[in-house]
Design an enzyme around this catalytic site. Structure first.
Site, PDB file in Angstrom:
ATOM      1  CG  PHE A  33       6.338 -27.842  44.814  1.00  0.00           C
ATOM      2  CD1 PHE A  33       7.539 -27.992  45.486  1.00  0.00           C
ATOM      3  CD2 PHE A  33       5.733 -26.594  44.804  1.00  0.00           C
ATOM      4  CE1 PHE A  33       8.138 -26.915  46.138  1.00  0.00           C
ATOM      5  CE2 PHE A  33       6.322 -25.506  45.456  1.00  0.00           C
ATOM      6  CZ  PHE A  33       7.531 -25.669  46.121  1.00  0.00           C
ATOM      7  CG  ASP A  69      -1.416 -27.081  45.978  1.00  0.00           C
ATOM      8  OD1 ASP A  69      -1.674 -26.012  45.376  1.00  0.00           O
ATOM      9  OD2 ASP A  69      -0.308 -27.311  46.498  1.00  0.00           O
ATOM     10  CE  LYS A  88       3.549 -20.728  42.105  1.00  0.00           C
ATOM     11  NZ  LYS A  88       3.536 -22.006  42.807  1.00  0.00           N
TER      12      LYS A  88
HETATM   13  C1  LIG Z   1       4.023 -22.520  44.088  1.00  0.00           C
HETATM   14  C2  LIG Z   1       3.264 -23.628  44.681  1.00  0.00           C
HETATM   15  C3  LIG Z   1       3.162 -23.789  46.065  1.00  0.00           C
HETATM   16  C4  LIG Z   1       3.893 -22.906  47.047  1.00  0.00           C
HETATM   17  O1  LIG Z   1       3.501 -21.573  46.936  1.00  0.00           O
HETATM   18  P1  LIG Z   1       4.429 -20.425  47.581  1.00  0.00           P
HETATM   19  O2  LIG Z   1       3.633 -19.172  47.383  1.00  0.00           O
HETATM   20  O3  LIG Z   1       5.719 -20.443  46.810  1.00  0.00           O
HETATM   21  O4  LIG Z   1       4.647 -20.755  49.002  1.00  0.00           O
HETATM   22  C5  LIG Z   1       2.384 -24.822  46.544  1.00  0.00           C
HETATM   23  N1  LIG Z   1       1.741 -25.655  45.713  1.00  0.00           N
HETATM   24  C6  LIG Z   1       1.814 -25.536  44.370  1.00  0.00           C
HETATM   25  C7  LIG Z   1       1.064 -26.472  43.507  1.00  0.00           C
HETATM   26  C8  LIG Z   1       2.589 -24.530  43.808  1.00  0.00           C
HETATM   27  O5  LIG Z   1       2.692 -24.429  42.486  1.00  0.00           O
END
Ligand SMILES: *Cc1c(COP(=O)(O)O)cnc(C)c1O
Length: 396
Positions: free
Chosen positions: A137, A221, A250
């Site tokens: 994701f 990421d 986050k």
């Molecule tokens: C939450 C998340 C995203 C997206 O972040 P948003 O602030 O919701 O746009 C991307 N990559 C990972 C691994 C995530 O956990």
């Protein structure tokens, strides 16, 4: 303000992008939140790995208040002290060091959008492919969605930006795919939304070797795993690898919206002036809050706490000894519980009814991601409440 029940108001006025919320929350303190009926919940989801310092932490409150009263926003025609301080701090914390650079935005998806453009800048007519993992994701905007390895999420919005391929999370697939035609490899060190799924042992090391050999950007990421959550500042440190770029969001400002792309070495030379930007990105209010939160994580030893408390929570889960639990996954305070039966939603509901917030990223996984500040009391309360939730579901 309308006096009808909040669920009706939500249903009538919010875009239909999400399901009906579970509760109507009105305040928080530490690892606890309260709803409109004054019920108290132990928040072991922390806004999905966002509230690093829990709720209403004095450091967070003071940073937001002070900076809001000093200078909240200026355009990108100007820089500010908190912006430079945060860029320098991130270069140090990520290990990017002197050759590093930071780009600021407002969310995880935006950080990955910037990383997607970085990947395009490492492209040529013979190097066009971008590789990401099945089930990974990376966010909901179009570029981040193209990187996301969940076809059902992408399909309603096709066509996607081109060139992205998804491979299984095996070293064999990696070895069969990475060559000189690839511009970037995107990886989540632990796949959070997929159910807190670890990569195979040695995966990141092999990914680093192959990408380095073939001039491929290794983009990690760390939006969910970063900022101390896995018991290291960034999860790639647990694997002993250095990426070319990392995306962060986050937990970075404890609940204030901010995201960042940090580049290492040669990747810092790819963007040219004028090629990317964001109105809010890197403003003094967001960057001052991130500085205060990151500084507190460092001073209070919360990265170490994530490691220690993570082990304690794993022991608590094992002690419950439920026949429903197949395995416990993840690192530090990003914990996945793999279930033998597809009862994750029932368990998450039973936990909420028992005063514990966790979530069910899929039918057979629970995700636990508490604030990094938790201590003995929270660990004990978690055990009591989770035990109750398992008992409720086992009795069904
Ligand atoms: C939450 C998340 C995203 C997206 O972040 P948003 O602030 O919701 O746009 C991307 N990559 C990972 C691994 C995530 O956990």
């Amino acid at each position: 303000m309308s006096s009808s029940p909040w669920k009706n108001r939500f249903d009538e006025s919010l875009m239909r992008t999400m399901g009906m919320p579970l509760r109507f929350l009105v305040r928080g303190e530490g690892a606890w939140v309260w709803d409109d009926e004054d019920n108290r919940y132990l928040d072991f989801l922390a806004g999905i790995a966002v509230n690093s310092l829990g709720h209403a932490h004095p450091v967070f409150v003071e940073a937001v208040s002070r900076q809001a009263a000093t200078l909240a926003h200026v355009s990108n025609y100007f820089s500010t002290p908190p912006q430079l301080e945060l860029a320098e701090r991130l270069k140090r914390l990520t290990g990017a060091g002197d050759g590093g650079r930071a780009y600021f935005c407002n969310s995880g998806a935006e950080a990955n959008e910037a990383a997607f453009k970085l990947a395009r800048l490492n492209s040529s007519p013979t190097r066009r492919r971008i590789v990401a993992l099945e089930n990974a994701f990376h966010g909901r905007t179009m570029g981040a969605l193209a990187l996301t390895g969940k076809p059902a999420m992408r399909e309603p919005f096709d066509p996607m930006p081109g060139g992205v391929e998804h491979i299984p999370s095996t070293i064999e697939a990696l070895e069969a795919t990475i060559d000189d035609s690839v511009s970037a490899l995107f990886l989540e060190p632990v796949k959070g939304e997929a159910g807190v799924i670890d990569l195979p042992p040695g995966y990141l090391k092999r990914a680093r070797e192959l990408t380095e050999q073939h001039g491929v950007l290794l983009i990690i990421d760390e939006i969910q795993t970063g900022v101390g959550r896995t018991g290291a500042w960034f999860a790639y440190m647990n694997a002993g690898v250095v990426p070319d770029a990392v995306t962060i969001a986050k937990g970075m400002a404890g609940g204030f919206p901010i995201g960042s792309l940090v580049t290492f070495g040669w990747a810092s030379d790819l963007f040219r002036r004028g090629q990317h930007g964001s109105t809010f990105g890197g403003n003094p209010l967001a960057t001052a809050t991130a500085n205060a939160v990151l500084n507190h994580i460092e001073e209070a030893g919360l990265v170490e706490n994530a490691l220690v408390r993570g082990e304690q929570l794993r022991a608590v889960i094992r002690e419950i000894d439920s026949p429903l639990v197949e395995e416990v996954r993840g690192q530090g305070l990003l914990i996945g519980v793999g279930l033998r039966e597809p009862v994750a939603q029932q368990l998450s509901d039973a936990a909420l009814a028992s005063g514990l917030i966790i979530n069910a990223p899929n039918d057979s996984s629970l995700r636990i991601a508490p604030p990094l500040i938790i201590g003995d009391d929270e660990v004990r309360e978690f055990g009591n409440r989770l035990r109750k939730a398992f008992a409720l579901v086992e009795a069904l």
